[in-house]
Design an enzyme around this catalytic site. Structure first.
Site, PDB file in Angstrom:
ATOM      1  N   ASP A 247      84.304  37.915 -13.309  1.00  0.00           N
ATOM      2  CA  ASP A 247      85.546  38.095 -13.084  1.00  0.00           C
ATOM      3  C   ASP A 247      85.840  39.094 -14.399  1.00  0.00           C
ATOM      4  OD1 ASP A 247      86.148  36.951 -10.760  1.00  0.00           O
ATOM      5  OD2 ASP A 247      86.333  35.143 -11.522  1.00  0.00           O
TER       6      ASP A 247
ATOM      7  N   SER B 221      85.052  37.155  -4.978  1.00  0.00           N
ATOM      8  CA  SER B 221      84.690  36.183  -6.594  1.00  0.00           C
ATOM      9  C   SER B 221      84.258  38.691  -6.703  1.00  0.00           C
ATOM     10  CB  SER B 221      84.185  35.852  -6.858  1.00  0.00           C
ATOM     11  OG  SER B 221      84.465  34.976  -6.377  1.00  0.00           O
TER      12      SER B 221
ATOM     13  N   GLY C 150      94.241  50.326  11.781  1.00  0.00           N
ATOM     14  CA  GLY C 150      95.449  49.487  10.932  1.00  0.00           C
ATOM     15  C   GLY C 150      95.334  47.850   9.743  1.00  0.00           C
TER      16      GLY C 150
ATOM     17  N   GLU D 156      80.705  32.855 -12.676  1.00  0.00           N
ATOM     18  CA  GLU D 156      81.666  33.358 -11.771  1.00  0.00           C
ATOM     19  C   GLU D 156      82.610  33.916 -13.065  1.00  0.00           C
ATOM     20  OE1 GLU D 156      84.470  34.574  -9.790  1.00  0.00           O
ATOM     21  OE2 GLU D 156      83.211  33.171  -8.377  1.00  0.00           O
TER      22      GLU D 156
ATOM     23  N   ASP E 221      93.172  44.592   9.939  1.00  0.00           N
ATOM     24  CA  ASP E 221      92.471  43.578  10.505  1.00  0.00           C
ATOM     25  C   ASP E 221      92.848  42.295  10.133  1.00  0.00           C
ATOM     26  OD1 ASP E 221      90.441  44.120   8.894  1.00  0.00           O
ATOM     27  OD2 ASP E 221      90.374  46.315   9.740  1.00  0.00           O
TER      28      ASP E 221
ATOM     29  N   ASP F 126      91.697  53.003   5.386  1.00  0.00           N
ATOM     30  CA  ASP F 126      91.511  51.407   6.398  1.00  0.00           C
ATOM     31  C   ASP F 126      89.775  51.784   6.610  1.00  0.00           C
ATOM     32  OD1 ASP F 126      92.477  50.178   8.956  1.00  0.00           O
ATOM     33  OD2 ASP F 126      92.708  51.635   9.417  1.00  0.00           O
ATOM     34  N   ILE F 127      89.383  50.849   6.962  1.00  0.00           N
ATOM     35  CA  ILE F 127      88.003  50.226   7.295  1.00  0.00           C
ATOM     36  C   ILE F 127      88.088  49.710   8.675  1.00  0.00           C
ATOM     37  CG2 ILE F 127      86.520  48.411   6.637  1.00  0.00           C
ATOM     38  CD1 ILE F 127      87.473  50.400   4.601  1.00  0.00           C
TER      39      ILE F 127
END
Length: 608
Positions: free
Chosen positions: A315, A529, A590, A311, A592, A571-572
């Protein structure tokens, strides 16, 4: 200093009051808070009476409503105060407790045999800390502590129900560690190694043979099976942006659970994927909080088996790979190591978020963006704790800090685990904390490039997290975007989620099959992550552009995002937050509850 030792002044002030109005006998107690033990925890034994707990007492903040009002004013792009963030002193003035609250607390502690010179205080004195053995805390809170074991084998000491004298209920918000079982788990899924060649990563298959250029296309820069900084910089339009005010502009990340950022691995990653930034692996700042981990030596066999620093490396590598030369600060926080029932040495069983928050709130100089890839199911913590922590996030927002959190990797909840924690085992979706806090920005994940879709990976069960809080009502800034989405669902999933809750995530970014160097080898990782440090890095570049133009940083993002900033996001339209043995919340035009408003466009598209 995290806490100021004001005990001598407090002692002088309160002792005279105590002498004039002594407490006669033990006051009348009533239950202050109770929370069911989460399903993944089981009681093992009574807690050893001599185990030392670092008790943290949160007093009611005198003017939080005023702080919240000012937070929204400085975060609203249409308000004349937009960008005029508060100073540390101004925030502390608003959150300091009333004198009566401090007096009554001191009076109770003295009567209970606590020496006031053992107390320490936060700068605003809204938090009071004292170390006491379990036996003393049990008398103080009229409770019984026990050792609880998590299904992963770790132990903590907790008390599901605790009490206070009745007259203190309106003055004390929460006391921890008591009934919070929050564990800030990392939001990543280890898919598979691309190569297992020790430190010889040069022999790993290459996906980065394309050199950066002004006319580089996404198709040339990106490979759906292995995402790199070059791909992300090209996809999100930052490839040609050069930070102008590094140093004035900064970014931070958080590490918990003995995670760190291995500099050697980060160097190998940057050497491979962004060579001009390689030396930054040895230059970013690390701040150690409460004995946080910063191991830079090779992992032992146990640590390798646990994936230690997967992790942390993900990052740091992602942020530097995108943001160089913007300075990075890593906050490595201890505070939740395993408790061994047969160990006579006191161990710290504090809540790590509290430890980190109290540290950063005491600092004068903070990065403008902080990325956190850790969270847990909301129902693992009591509402009182959630509210208290959330209010502390508001303090950082008021000071101009953008807080981004990973929305989780299990969609609406991991299959087979979606039941309430109230003893009734009612079927429910499992919202995440702190994503439901209205003062933070939650980040979902996408995959693919033309077009991007909500992330999912059948190989490891990864689905971008999303949902609605059961603890926090929908904030007004979400009404226009979220209300129609909920209405579009009709009766679908009725009873499984809170239709009036704060919806998340707010935005998204790529979060699947990231190239990551760990233990000298290249791995591919999925998870929010990955998307969270990516979105954080992009927004840090937006701040760089703003600061270079003499403007203020974005600060608390959401009022800007929901009023105007959504125009700077793609937008996805496909995918869903599958989980709880359902298809979960769908991606639509829009906002979600799987990708929010979508993925960022470019650092110059800040629409202020």
């Amino acid at each position: 200093m995290l806490f100021l030792n004001l005990a001598p002044l407090a002692l002088a002030a309160c002792c005279s009051l105590v002498h004039s109005t002594p407490i006669l006998g033990r006051p009348s107690y009533a239950v202050k808070d109770s929370h069911h033990v989460p399903r993944k925890w089981s009681r093992v034994s009574e807690a050893p009476s001599d185990h030392v707990v670092k008790l943290e007492i949160a007093l009611k903040q005198s003017q939080f409503d005023e702080l919240e009002r000012q937070l929204y004013e400085v975060s609203d792009p249409d308000h004349y105060r937009y960008g005029e963030h508060l100073s540390q002193d101004e925030v502390n003035e608003l959150i300091k407790p009333n004198d009566d609250s401090l007096h009554l607390l001191h009076e109770w502690l003295i009567d209970s045999g606590v020496e006031l010179d053992k107390l320490s205080y936060s700068p605003a004195k809204d938090w009071v800390k004292v170390e006491l053995p379990i036996a003393h805390v049990e008398r103080l809170l009229d409770t019984k502590y026990a050792v609880y074991k998590h299904e992963d084998g770790t132990h903590i000491v907790r008390a599901p129900t605790w009490s206070l004298p009745s007259h203190l209920h309106s003055h004390i918000e929460t006391i921890q560690p008591t009934n919070s079982f929050f564990r800030p788990g990392p939001r990543h899924s280890n898919v598979m190694p691309v190569a297992d060649v020790g430190t010889d990563i040069a022999s790993a298959p290459r996906v980065d043979n394309v050199s950066p250029s002004a006319d580089l296309t996404v198709a040339q820069a990106c490979d759906v099976s292995a995402v790199t900084p070059l791909c992300l910089r090209t996809l999100y339009g930052t490839i040609n942006y050069k930070p102008q005010v590094p140093g004035k502009n900064k970014i931070g990340l958080t590490n918990y659970l003995n995670e760190a950022n291995n500099r050697s691995d980060v160097f190998l990653f940057l050497q491979r994927f962004r060579p001009e930034a390689a030396q930054a692996a040895f230059q970013f700042k690390v701040e150690i909080i409460a004995n946080g981990d910063n191991q830079q030596t090779p992992d032992n066999a146990t640590q390798l088996a646990a994936g230690k620093d997967l992790e942390g490396n993900l990052d740091a590598e992602t942020i530097i790979g995108i943001d160089y030369p913007t300075p990075l600060i890593a906050y490595n926080t201890g505070g939740s190591p395993p408790f061994k029932p047969d160990d006579n040495t006191p161990t710290n069983t504090n809540e790590p978020y509290l430890t980190w928050l109290q540290y950063v709130l005491a600092q004068h100089d903070l990065p403008q963006v902080i990325s956190t890839s850790y969270g847990d199911d909301e129902q693992t913590i009591p509402p009182s704790y959630a509210r208290t922590v959330c209010n502390q996030f508001a303090q950082l927002g008021a000071r101009g800090v953008s807080l981004l959190f990973a929305s989780g990797d299990d969609g609406v909840g991991a299959n087979g685990t979606c039941f309430t924690n109230d003893g009734k085992n009612t079927s429910t979706f499992l919202p995440s904390f702190p994503d439901g806090c209205p003062y933070v920005t939650s980040v979902g994940a996408t995959k693919n490039f033309n077009p991007e879709v909500a992330a999912f990976d059948p190989r490891n069960g990864f689905f971008s997290g999303g949902g609605f809080s059961n603890y926090f009502h929908r904030p007004s800034y979400q009404d226009e975007a979220v209300t129609p989405y909920v209405a579009s669902l009709g009766n679908k999933y009725a009873g499984l989620y809170n239709k009036n809750g704060r919806g998340y995530p707010d935005i998204a970014a790529q979060g699947q099959l990231y190239q990551t160097v760990w233990n000298g080898t290249i791995r591919r990782l999925d998870g929010t992550s990955a998307s969270t440090p990516t979105a954080s890095a992009i927004l840090a570049l937006v701040n760089d552009s703003l600061l270079a133009a003499g403007r203020k940083p974005l600060g608390f993002l959401n009022p800007w995002l929901y009023k105007r900033g959504y125009g700077a996001f793609t937008d996805i339209l496909s995918g869903s937050a599958s989980g709880c043995d359902t298809s979960g919340f769908p991606a639509v035009k829009g906002w979600d509850a799987v990708t929010g408003f979508g993925t960022p466009v470019s650092p110059d598209d800040h629409s202020n």
